[in-house]
Structures are given as C-alpha cells and as structure tokens.
Scaffold this active site. Structure first.
Site, PDB file in Angstrom:
ATOM      1  CD  GLU A 168      -3.599  -5.708   4.141  1.00 31.59           C
ATOM      2  OE1 GLU A 168      -4.334  -4.844   4.647  1.00 31.59           O
ATOM      3  OE2 GLU A 168      -2.359  -5.614   4.106  1.00 31.59           O
ATOM      4  CD  GLU A 218      -3.049  -0.903   2.245  1.00 34.71           C
ATOM      5  OE1 GLU A 218      -2.881  -0.062   3.146  1.00 34.71           O
ATOM      6  OE2 GLU A 218      -4.054  -1.619   2.185  1.00 34.71           O
TER       7      GLU A 218
HETATM    8  C1  BGC Z   1      -2.600  -2.376   6.020  1.00 32.65           C
HETATM    9  C2  BGC Z   1      -2.553  -3.140   7.325  1.00 32.65           C
HETATM   10  C3  BGC Z   1      -3.601  -2.581   8.278  1.00 32.65           C
HETATM   11  C4  BGC Z   1      -4.962  -2.805   7.655  1.00 32.65           C
HETATM   12  C5  BGC Z   1      -6.117  -2.312   8.522  1.00 32.65           C
HETATM   13  C6  BGC Z   1      -3.981  -2.031   5.551  1.00 32.65           C
HETATM   14  O1  BGC Z   1      -4.010  -0.674   5.262  1.00 32.65           O
HETATM   15  O2  BGC Z   1      -1.863  -3.041   5.035  1.00 32.65           O
HETATM   16  O3  BGC Z   1      -1.266  -3.064   7.857  1.00 32.65           O
HETATM   17  O4  BGC Z   1      -3.519  -3.122   9.547  1.00 32.65           O
HETATM   18  O5  BGC Z   1      -5.051  -2.165   6.418  1.00 32.65           O
HETATM   19  O6  BGC Z   1      -6.026  -0.952   8.750  1.00 32.65           O
END
Ligand code: BGC
Length: 453
Positions: A362, A174
């Site tokens: 994610e 990101e």
């Molecule tokens: C990131 C993580 C973070 C998650 C939740 C993403 O932006 O890669 O490190 O914990 O979102 O905020």
C-alpha cells in the site's frame, strides 16, 4: 545518470519481475452489508454508533463493489493493472465467525476470482482487513485467545474454497493499526480502550498471523504467502537525548513490535517497557509459535512522523508533532508528504536478518479532488506516486529486495473513521450515483504500466 534523466520514470527501470497492482479492502468498498446471509462485522456495528465516523457516514453501500465488481474489474483492465488485492469479509463467508459456511458468500468471492482470472488479472487475497465478525467480538474478539483458533478455522475455509485459483495470500493487514486504534484508543472498531485489551490483542493477532500462514501453506499448493505491516519513518524532533529516546520508543511500537516476532526475533520488550506486560499472556510454548517463514512481507508506508518527548503520554512518553505545525505539506489525512520515508523504511526493513522479499502493498494519498467537466485533475496525487516510486527505485538500486508496488487504492472508498472525506482512489466515485471517473493519476498510472496504449 544526470538528474533530468533520473527523474523520468519508466516501468522497465524496475525490472520485468516487479509486480504492479492496486489494493482494496472488503469493508471499504463492498457495501451490501446484509446481502445474501452476511453477518454483522465489528465495523458494521461501530459505524452505526453515533459520533464514531465523521459526518455520520456509514458503509452500508460504500462503493457497491458487491454489485459493481465487474465494472470495476473492467476498469482495472483498462488501466493495465495486472494484480488486484482485495480482502475477504469473514462475516460474509462465516456469518457468526465460525462454521457453518454461508455458501452465498463463497459464491460471491468465487465470482470475483473467476472474473479477475478471465480478465487476466492476478488475485491477491487479504484474509483479515479489520472486519471481525461481531459475534466473535461479543466473545471478546482479539482479546480472547480463542480468536487464534477461530481465525485458523476461517483461514482453512478460504484456503479450501479459493486456493485452487488464488496463489497470493496476505494473512493480516496492519496489525499495529487495528489493535492500536481498535483496542487501545477506541477510535476504530470495536471501539475498545486500554492497555490490557491492546496487549492481549497484540499477542493473539501475532499468534494468529503465524497460525494462518501455516494453514495456507498446508492447504494451498504453490502458495505465495505474505502478511502486511504499516510502517512509518520516525525522526526525533530535536537532537536532545530525550527526543531521541522518545523517537526510539515510537519506532519500536509502530515498526518493530509486530514484525520482529514473525521474523523469529521475539517481541522487542527490552526497548519498550510496556511490552513486558505481554509476559502475562504468553503461555506454554507460545514463543515458538510466533514466527512463520513468509514468502514476502508487505510494507505499507504513507508518511513519516516526527516525535517529541512528552511527560503526559502514558506508556510511550512521546507525542507526534504534526506536519502542519512543522510547516510541511500534508494530505487531507494530515499526513506529511515526505517521499523519502519509503526509502528509509525499505533500507530499515531490508536490514533484518532473514527478511524475505518485500512488496509495497500500500502507498497512496488523499487529496481534496474536484470534478471539473467530467475530469479530475489530481496533479498532487500523481506527483506523490511518482516521487514515491523514485525513492523505491533508489532503494532497489542500492540492493533492497523490493519486488512490487500496489497503490492504495483503486477507487475512492470508505476511509474508516474519516468516512468518505478522505479520497485515496485512482478512480473518483460519486457516492450518490456510484458513477466512476478515472482521475488523471489513474490515467497516468495506466500509461506508466503500458506506454504503448
Ligand atoms: C489501511 C487502509 C486505509 C489506508 C489509508 C491503511 O492503513 O490498510 O485500509 O484505507 O491505510 O488510511
């Protein structure tokens, strides 16, 4: 297919090649901040500064994954999760950011990789998940063009030491978030502010992403190489032309600025004036070195944002209208629960010419979990995951080339500036005792992955 049938989710619906996993990041789970020769990272320094992290939380111990990794990997196995994404802490393997290597750091990651493979779990390594060695930040960090060579050297070290067993590589996590929050707004490490820092960091990170991809390609045989982007579905608050234009600017900044140069399309400078400042830092034949032919692109989508024109917001002329204000459901991060966002994002990104296959690297949600009688009944999280999977399936059926889904995250962990207040895990962590409890969402995911168990 009628509605009821459609709402029953099964792993098979996604196809046998679809990848399932969970994602984590070194600084958020490892702890052991100074063990075995580790150097300081910008997050060690930032989180020690007063007032930077909610409730004064720090990640000195975090989930103590450094010591508990075997137990946590056993939990992965128990939940039938076949792919594990974790990041390498640059300052653990190279305490000053450059050579020499800290052999103890290499040994630590070797142990993790070997144990994962022994358990039949595929390792997915992220090279950079925001924890730059502090020694490099002292020299300007990502605002220093030399960061591209520092990162290439570090990447070469990791590829050389781990590439015989690790085939799946994610170069950077990101970029828009860590440059925006860390170099423009100052709310994440290293806590710097201002448009100049941001624009420089943006360009250097993009060059480093392509350079890192090349290093892995040239070092690791049969590597599967990707990089991840945070992406948020953007909608205008109203149909007024000025809100529509504001939404377009925010979409350009959040969703297009980092991926388009990587895909060979250059920076979207025509759609966001402030990006013209990049020209000051683009030198020589930089433009030729922004693209890389990735095997996959990791998209990380949690929510949508609704955008309104704002006269007072510099450079972007837009502001976000929070879910709470709009009367919509939201998580403890304040992020709207809006599963359709991931569908729109998949459609949008699939539309790019030359887009390789997409993995959702994610997706997940933080809710205020409570432990009752040794159990965590986190219905909302299970529902969040299921509804997002429904939307992914819909996009896949309509032809989007999405081939994987990784939940954020395996365990509750250190949620950056939010500290331990925002819990995203499939597994609950008691941060005083390090005791783990598989939440109902984790049990659901495990059963979803293997209904026979
Ligand atoms: C990131 C993580 C973070 C998650 C939740 C993403 O932006 O890669 O490190 O914990 O979102 O905020």
């Amino acid at each position: 297919m009628d509605k009821a049938e459609d709402s029953i989710l099964s792993r098979e619906q996604f196809g046998t090649d679809f990848l399932w996993g969970v994602s984590t990041a070194a600084f958020q789970i490892e702890g052991a901040h100074d063990a075995d020769g580790k150097g300081l990272s910008i997050w060690d320094v930032f989180s020690a500064r007063k007032g930077k992290i909610k409730n004064g939380h720090h990640a000195l111990d975090a989930c103590d994954f450094y010591n508990c990794y075997k137990d946590d990997i056993q939990l992965l196995r128990q939940l039938n999760i076949p792919n594990f994404r974790f990041s390498i802490s640059w300052s653990r393997v190279m305490p000053t950011g450059v050579l020499p290597v800290n052999e103890a750091g290499i040994r630590y990651y070797n142990k993790i990789i070997d144990f994962l493979l022994e358990c039949g779990i595929e390792p997915w390594v992220t090279l950079y998940h925001w924890d730059l060695p502090h020694a490099l930040e002292v020299k300007g960090g990502w605002t220093n063009r030399e960061c591209v060579s520092w990162f290439s050297e570090y990447t070469a070290v990791c590829a050389k030491h781990f590439g015989d067993r690790v085939k799946n590589w994610i170069i950077v996590n990101e970029p828009s978030v860590f440059t925006g929050a860390g170099y423009f707004l100052g709310v994440h490490a290293p806590g710097r502010r201002g448009i100049t820092n941001y624009i420089k960091a943006m360009h250097h990170v993009t060059l480093a992403t392509a350079a890192g991809g090349k290093v892995v390609r040239n070092t690791v045989a049969n590597a599967n190489i990707g990089t991840t982007f945070s992406c948020t579905h953007i909608e205008p608050y109203s149909q007024k032309p000025k809100d529509i234009r504001a939404a377009k600017r925010v979409d350009t900044l959040l969703n297009r600025t980092f991926i388009e140069p990587i895909l060979g399309l250059g920076y979207p400078q025509e759609d966001l004036k402030v990006l013209k400042r990049l020209d000051r830092y683009i030198i020589g034949d930089d433009r030729k070195h922004l693209a890389f032919d990735f095997d996959f692109i990791g998209l990380q989508c949690y929510t949508r944002e609704v955008v309104k024109y704002s006269l007072i917001t510099p450079y972007i002329g837009a502001s976000l209208v929070p879910a709470k204000k709009r009367g919509k459901p939201f998580t403890t991060m304040g992020w709207e629960v809006y599963p359709e966002a991931i569908y729109h994002i998949l459609k949008k990104f699939s539309g790019y010419k030359g887009m390789p296959k997409i993995l959702i690297t994610e997706n997940g949600a933080s809710f205020a979990d409570t432990v009752i009688d040794g159990k965590v009944n986190d219905k909302e999280r299970t529902q969040y995951l299921q509804e997002h999977l429904q939307q992914i399936l819909k996009a896949k059926k309509e032809g989007c080339n999405v081939e994987g889904y990784f939940v954020w995250s395996l365990t509750d962990n250190f949620e950056w500036a939010e500290g331990y207040n925002a819990r995203f895990g499939l597994i609950h962590v008691d941060f005083d005792t390090q005791q783990r409890i598989i939440k109902d969402s984790g049990l659901w995911f495990g059963k979803f992955l293997d209904p026979t168990i």
